[in-house]
Scaffold this motif. Structure first.
Motif, PDB file in Angstrom:
ATOM      1  N   PHE A  26       0.849  -1.189   0.000  1.00  0.00           N
ATOM      2  CA  PHE A  26       0.000   0.000   0.000  1.00  0.00           C
ATOM      3  C   PHE A  26       0.887   1.243   0.000  1.00  0.00           C
ATOM      4  O   PHE A  26       1.795   1.358   0.815  1.00  0.00           O
ATOM      5  N   ASN A  27       0.592   2.169  -0.916  1.00  0.00           N
ATOM      6  CA  ASN A  27       1.169   3.504  -0.787  1.00  0.00           C
ATOM      7  C   ASN A  27       0.522   4.203   0.404  1.00  0.00           C
ATOM      8  O   ASN A  27      -0.699   4.140   0.573  1.00  0.00           O
ATOM      9  N   GLN A  28       1.303   4.882   1.210  1.00  0.00           N
ATOM     10  CA  GLN A  28       0.761   5.648   2.323  1.00  0.00           C
ATOM     11  C   GLN A  28       0.587   7.093   1.871  1.00  0.00           C
ATOM     12  O   GLN A  28       1.502   7.917   1.939  1.00  0.00           O
ATOM     13  N   LEU A  29      -0.616   7.407   1.405  1.00  0.00           N
ATOM     14  CA  LEU A  29      -0.911   8.755   0.932  1.00  0.00           C
ATOM     15  C   LEU A  29      -1.078   9.729   2.085  1.00  0.00           C
ATOM     16  O   LEU A  29      -0.887  10.933   1.917  1.00  0.00           O
ATOM     17  N   ASP A  30      -1.458   9.217   3.240  1.00  0.00           N
ATOM     18  CA  ASP A  30      -1.757  10.041   4.418  1.00  0.00           C
ATOM     19  C   ASP A  30      -0.700   9.780   5.480  1.00  0.00           C
ATOM     20  O   ASP A  30      -0.706   8.739   6.135  1.00  0.00           O
ATOM     21  N   PHE A  31       0.214  10.725   5.680  1.00  0.00           N
ATOM     22  CA  PHE A  31       1.304  10.549   6.643  1.00  0.00           C
ATOM     23  C   PHE A  31       0.786  10.509   8.076  1.00  0.00           C
ATOM     24  O   PHE A  31       1.405   9.890   8.948  1.00  0.00           O
ATOM     25  N   SER A  32      -0.351  11.139   8.348  1.00  0.00           N
ATOM     26  CA  SER A  32      -0.881  11.169   9.717  1.00  0.00           C
ATOM     27  C   SER A  32      -1.338   9.799  10.186  1.00  0.00           C
ATOM     28  O   SER A  32      -1.548   9.585  11.382  1.00  0.00           O
TER      29      SER A  32
END
Length: 621
Positions: free
Chosen positions: A79-85
C-alpha cells in the motif's frame, strides 16, 4: 487450513438452518448489543449486521477503512501511504522491512469478544486472478466471564502480472477472562502469520502498457525485472495482559503486560540481478531474524471521582541476527547479530467522567538508549457521537534496526552504522458532530530517517539509509460530510496536506479525496436492503516513494510523479438477514481511458478493471 474454513462455513450454515426456515426472520436469543468486541485499549464495539456506507469502505483485506492508502495491483501486496498522519509511531526500535508490515497484525489489531451465544463471522472476497480472500472467526463464551475466540485469515491471488503472487495466512487464538467479583482481568492471545509475495520488481518497459500492442493486454506477458524473486515475512507472537484490583471503588490496581515475538524476513532470488548490484553468490538468500521480549509492570490508584494515576516500568529486549557461515566465507570481523535492552519508566493519569476525558502520559528511558514519549489529550463529549478533542505528543524515537544494521548477499545492501534519534512533535485538534467530522494536524520532524536510491535510476537500485539533518514541517486537514436526501446520499471525505522542507524527502499528494453517491432502499417486501452507487477516489500527482523487495521498504525518489487520475468503482450491495453481499466493478474507467497513466510507483502500474464478489455473514446460535 482452507478445508477447515470451508467446514466451519457449512457447519455454521447448518446450525443456522436448523433454527430457522426461509419464511421467518432469524430471532436472536439475546440483545444484539450484548455481542461486543474490544481491543487492548478497551475501546468497545458492538457487533453490527447492518449495511452502511462504512461497511462498503471496510470491505477489503485489511477490514478497515483504507482512505489514505492506495493498494498496489495485487490484493494484499503493498500500500502507498498517501496520508502521513496514519503512520504508527513507537519510541522502541522495530524490526524494519516496514512496507511488508502493512497487512501484518499488531497487538492493536487484535480484538477480544464477549458474546451471550456462540458467534461465527465469515468473510469472503474474490481476488484479481486464481484465488480468494477468506477470514473466518468463531467466538464462544463458555461462561459469562470467559471467552474463547479462534480465527484464521488468508489470501491467495496470482495477480495480473508475472511473478506477483500473494499468499498469506494469519491464525489467531484469543481469550479473555474476568473474575466474578470484577477484581481480576485477563487477556491472552497467540498470533501466527506468514506473508508470502513473489517480487517482480515492477514493469521493465513502460511503453508495453500504452495499448499499441494488443499482446500486452494480457498482463502476464508484460516484461518485469525479476522472474524468480520472492519474499516472506513470518512471525509468532504470544501476548499476556492482566490486572488485579484489590477492591471496588477507590483501590490499588496491579498491572502486568508481556509479549514474546519471533519473526523473520526472507528474500530469495534464484539468479542474482545486476539491477541490485554485485553479489559473490550466483543466487540470493537473505534471511533476517528478530526476537523480542517485552515486560511492563505497573501499579495504579483508581478513584471514583478523580480518575486513575498509574506508574510503570518496562523492559524491551531484542535480538536481530543472521546465519553465521560455516564455510570459508566466515569473517570474524563481521557482526552477525544486534542485541539491545531498553528500560523505561513512566507515569500516566486518566480521567473519564461525565463529559470530560483527560489523559497524560510521561515516559523516559533509564537505560543507555535514550527514548522519551510525552503525550496528552483532552476530550469533551456533548454526546456519544458529538465531541471535541485536542491532543499533543512529543517523541524521541530510536531508529528501526534495518537503518543501522543489515546483511545481504548483495554487496550494496550491507551496512553497520549509527543514527541519531528521530524527534517527532504532533499537535492535533479534531471534532465530530451531527454536521461533519474534521481534524487538523501539525507535525514537526527532526533527524528524519529514510531510504534513497543513490543511483537515481529506475534500472539500477543502490538503496541506502540516510538521515535528514534539517527540520520537516507537515500540516494536514481533513473533513468528512454525508449529505442525505430521501433514499439518496452523497458521502464526502477530503484531505489536504502540505510539507515544508528544503529537499524532497517526505513526498505526499497535496489532495486526497473520496466521494460516494449511493442509493439505499428496502426491496422484496423489506426482506432485502439494497445499496448501490459509485465511488470516486483521487489523489493529486506527486513523487511517490518506490519499493525495493530486497529490503521490504519504500525509498524516496524525485524523478517521476504518479497520481492525478480518478479511480471509479461501481458497487451493488445487499443485506439479507445477517448476510451482507457485495458486488463491485473496480476501476471501471480503465475500460475507456489511457491505462499507461495509472501507477502506484514509477514502474508499478495500478490494477486494471476487475469485477469482484464477496460476502460477510454472521451466525448467532
Amino acid at each position: 487450513m482452507r478445508n477447515l474454513i470451508v467446514l466451519l462455513f457449512f457447519l455454521s450454515f447448518s446450525l443456522n438452518a436448523q433454527e430457522s426456515d426461509s419464511t421467518k426472520v432469524v430471532e436472536l436469543k439475546a440483545d444484539i448489543k450484548l455481542y461486543k468486541t474490544f481491543n487492548s485499549e478497551k475501546d468497545t464495539i458492538y457487533i453490527d449486521t447492518s449495511l452502511t456506507i462504512q461497511d462498503e469502505y471496510k470491505y477489503n483485506y485489511l477490514k478497515k477503512d483504507n482512505f489514505g492508502l492506495f493498494s498496489f495491483s495485487n490484493e494484499g501486496y503493498l500500500f502507498n501511504q498517501l496520508d502521513f498522519s496514519r503512520k504508527r509511531t513507537t519510541t522502541l526500535p522495530q524490526f524494519g522491512f516496514n512496507a511488508k508490515h502493512s497487512t501484518y497484525l499488531d497487538n492493536s489489531d487484535i480484538f477480544y469478544y464477549s458474546v451471550p451465544t456462540p458467534l461465527t463471522d465469515l468473510y469472503f472476497k474474490t481476488v484479481m486472478r486464481q484465488g480468494q480472500s477468506l477470514d473466518a472467526l468463531i467466538s464462544v463464551n463458555t461462561k459469562p466471564n470467559l471467552n474463547f475466540t479462534v480465527a484464521y485469515k488468508s489470501i491467495r491471488s496470482i495477480g495480473d502480472y508475472f511473478n506477483n503472487l500473494t499468499s498469506s495466512g494469519h491464525f489467531r487464538f484469543i481469550t479473555n477472562y474476568n473474575s466474578i467479583n470484577k477484581k481480576y482481568f485477563l487477556k491472552v492471545n497467540f498470533v501466527g502469520q506468514d506473508i508470502y509475495n513473489q517480487e517482480n520488481g515492477g514493469v521493465k518497459f513502460i511503453e508495453q502498457l500504452d495499448g499499441t500492442n494488443p499482446s500486452f493486454s494480457q498482463r502476464e506477458r508484460v516484461d518485469v525485472y525479476f522472474n524468480d524473486a520472492s519474499s516472506k515475512l513470518k512471525g509468532n507472537r504470544y501476548f499476556l495482559d492482566h490486572s488485579y484490583q484489590f477492591s471496588t471503588g477507590n483501590s490499588l490496581v496491579l498491572k502486568h503486560q508481556a509479549y514474546y515475538e519471533n519473526k523473520f524476513y526472507e528474500y530469495i532470488q534464484a539468479t542474482e540481478s545486476p539491477r541490485l548490484g554485485d553479489s559473490p553468490n550466483s543466487s540470493i538468500n537473505n534471511k533476517t531474524r528478530f526476537d523480542v521480549f517485552y515486560n511492563k509492570v505497573g501499579v495504579s490508584f483508581k478513584t471514583k471521582n478523580l480518575g486513575e494515576i498509574n506508574f510503570f516500568i518496562d523492559n524491551y529486549s531484542y535480538n536481530q541476527f543472521y546465519n553465521v557461515p560455516e564455510d570459508a566465507s566466515f569473517n570474524p570481523s563481521i557482526n552477525y547479530s544486534l542485541h539491545n535492552r531498553i528500560n523505561n519508566v513512566g507515569g500516566q493519569y486518566e480521567f473519564n467522567q461525565n463529559k470530560w476525558n483527560f489523559n497524560i502520559l510521561l515516559q523516559n528511558a533509564i537505560s543507555n538508549q535514550p527514548t522519551s514519549n510525552y503525550e496528552a489529550f483532552a476530550k469533551y463529549k456533548f454526546s456519544e457521537d458529538n465531541f471535541v478533542k485536542i491532543s499533543a505528543q512529543q517523541i524521541s524515537k530510536l531508529p528501526d534496526n534495518i537503518f543501522i544494521f543489515n546483511q545481504s548477499d548483495y554487496v550494496n545492501y550491507n551496512w553497520n552504522t549509527s543514527f541519531k534519534n528521530e524527534k517527532i512533535s504532533i499537535l492535533k485538534a479534531e471534532t465530530k458532530n451531527k454536521w461533519f467530522e474534521a481534524y487538523v494536524q501539525l507535525t514537526n520532524l527532526n533527524d528524519h530517517l529514510y531510504f534513497f536510491n543513490t543511483e537515481e535510476r529506475i534500472d539500477s537500485l543502490v538503496v541506502k539509509p540516510f538521515q535528514y539533518d534539517k527540520s520537516i514541517q507537515y500540516i494536514s486537514a481533513e473533513i468528512a460530510k454525508e449529505i442525505k436526501y430521501k433514499n439518496w446520499a452523497l458521502d464526502n471525505r477530503i484531505k489536504v496536506q502540505e510539507v515544508q522542507q528544503d529537499e524532497k524527502i517526505l513526498n505526499l499528494p497535496y489532495l486526497v479525496l473520496r466521494n460516494t453517491l449511493y442509493y439505499t432502499k428496502p426491496v422484496f417486501k423489506k426482506a432485502m436492503l439494497l445499496q448501490t452507487g459509485i465511488t470516486v477516489n483521487y489523489f493529486s500527482n506527486y513523487y511517490a516513494d518506490d519499493y525495493v523487495g530486497v529490503l521490504g521498504e519504500f525509498f524516496v525518489q524525485d524523478q517521476t510523479k504518479v497520481g492525478g487520475f480518478p479511480v471509479l468503482d461501481f458497487f451493488v450491495n445487499a443485506r439479507v438477514k445477517q448476510c451482507r453481499i457485495y458486488l463491485k466493478a473496480e476501476h471501471f474507467n480503465a475500460l475507456f481511458t489511457n491505462k499507461v497513466d495509472y501507477y502506484n510507483a514509477p514502474n508499478s502500474p495500478f490494477r486494471d478493471f476487475h469485477v469482484r464478489f464477496g460476502l460477510e455473514w454472521n451466525f448467532f446460535k
